[in-house]
Design an enzyme around this catalytic site. Structure first.
Site, PDB file in Angstrom:
ATOM      1  N   ASN A  87     -10.314 -14.311  26.790  1.00  0.00           N
ATOM      2  CA  ASN A  87     -11.629 -14.641  26.516  1.00  0.00           C
ATOM      3  C   ASN A  87     -13.095 -14.149  27.212  1.00  0.00           C
ATOM      4  O   ASN A  87     -14.002 -13.947  26.547  1.00  0.00           O
ATOM      5  CB  ASN A  87     -11.734 -16.804  26.597  1.00  0.00           C
ATOM      6  CG  ASN A  87     -13.672 -16.765  26.348  1.00  0.00           C
ATOM      7  OD1 ASN A  87     -13.748 -16.642  25.430  1.00  0.00           O
ATOM      8  ND2 ASN A  87     -13.715 -17.358  27.392  1.00  0.00           N
ATOM      9  N   TYR A 152     -19.864  -3.360  21.596  1.00  0.00           N
ATOM     10  CA  TYR A 152     -19.369  -5.074  20.872  1.00  0.00           C
ATOM     11  C   TYR A 152     -18.362  -5.381  20.239  1.00  0.00           C
ATOM     12  O   TYR A 152     -17.078  -5.480  20.673  1.00  0.00           O
ATOM     13  CB  TYR A 152     -20.809  -6.034  21.284  1.00  0.00           C
ATOM     14  CG  TYR A 152     -19.786  -7.388  20.917  1.00  0.00           C
ATOM     15  CD1 TYR A 152     -19.176  -8.259  22.539  1.00  0.00           C
ATOM     16  CD2 TYR A 152     -19.746  -7.690  19.789  1.00  0.00           C
ATOM     17  CE1 TYR A 152     -19.149  -9.751  22.496  1.00  0.00           C
ATOM     18  CE2 TYR A 152     -19.542  -9.317  19.525  1.00  0.00           C
ATOM     19  CZ  TYR A 152     -18.966 -10.191  20.934  1.00  0.00           C
ATOM     20  OH  TYR A 152     -18.686 -10.683  21.046  1.00  0.00           O
ATOM     21  N   THR A 155     -15.317  -2.584  20.849  1.00  0.00           N
ATOM     22  CA  THR A 155     -14.522  -3.350  21.383  1.00  0.00           C
ATOM     23  C   THR A 155     -13.709  -4.549  20.928  1.00  0.00           C
ATOM     24  O   THR A 155     -11.913  -5.004  20.841  1.00  0.00           O
ATOM     25  CB  THR A 155     -14.775  -4.065  23.088  1.00  0.00           C
ATOM     26  OG1 THR A 155     -16.079  -5.225  22.446  1.00  0.00           O
ATOM     27  CG2 THR A 155     -16.036  -3.101  23.995  1.00  0.00           C
TER      28      THR A 155
END
Length: 244
Positions: A87, A152, A155
């Site tokens: 996470n 972001y 990824t």
């Protein structure tokens, strides 16, 4: 196989909610953190006071040796690891032409290499047991690009590719790999956007509200449970219908 879980980025937000729910479901949990020792230890104290098994461990997931040391500590404390919730992640808004090489590398080091490091650290236990569950946490922006969040989004798209390919590779061993893609979740990470923007995002969400960390924890726990024993390689979008 005993129920033993590592939750990376477990001190706050989605990771915190997942650690709490898993602990109350019978998992011994390792709450991984990088900076927020206070939050991690507060959660650990809360869980142990409730009779759950919990520990904390400081490690930057981008550091393979630190992640390996964490996995070894969990084995010593609780036994072989049966669940990984990958996470931990970083996010931010910037125009692509302003992105530095250092920023690009750091995002990929944490969000993608961090998952790589964590999976490699826990996989020996799961391979030995011919069982286990790996849950990655991507984003709806990994499925649909986001302006000013190119790094972001890239990824998070990579995490989806990792999940699907790893699920195919590990399926013969009985290890399941699945992914949760949250939408706009009301955590510290999005609070920096300001209330006006948050209200607008809630209005843009068909269900009419922002998600909660507990919403995503429920999806993670489904993938961790025997209820999803015939589910692998799947990407569950929990975004209130935002990208329909």
């Amino acid at each position: 196989m005993d129920k033993v879980a590592i939750i990376t980025g477990g001190s706050r937000g989605i990771g915190r909610a997942a650690a709490r729910r898993l602990a109350h479901s019978g998992y011994a949990v390792c709450i991984n953190y990088r900076e927020r020792r206070d939050a991690a230890e507060q959660l650990c104290d809360e869980l142990t006071a409730a009779g759950c098994r919990a520990m904390t461990w400081q490690a930057d997931v981008a550091d393979a040796s630190a992640v390996g040391a964490m996995a070894n500590a969990v084995r010593e404390a609780f036994g072989p690891i049966s669940l990984l919730v990958s996470n931990a992640g970083i996010a931010g808004q910037m125009q692509f032409q302003d992105v530095t090489e250092a920023q690009w590398n750091r995002y990929f080091d944490v969000n993608v290499k961090g998952a790589f490091n964590a999976v490699q650290a826990v996989l020996p236990d799961m391979l030995h047991a011919h069982a286990g569950s790996i849950v990655t946490v991507s984003s709806m922006w990994g499925l649909r690009g986001a302006s000013c969040e190119v790094v972001y989004s890239a990824t998070k798209a990579a995490l989806i590719g990792l999940t699907r390919s790893l699920a195919m590779e590990l399926a013969p061993t009985g290890i399941r790999v699945n992914c949760v893609c949250p939408g706009v979740i009301n955590t510290d990470m999005v609070q920096v956007l300001g209330q006006e923007t948050l209200d607008e995002l809630a209005h843009m969400t068909p269900l009419g509200r922002l998600g909660t960390p507990e919403d995503i924890a429920a999806a993670i726990c489904y993938f961790a449970s025997d209820e999803s024993s015939f589910v692998t390689g799947q990407v569950l979008t929990a975004d209130g219908g935002f990208i329909l």
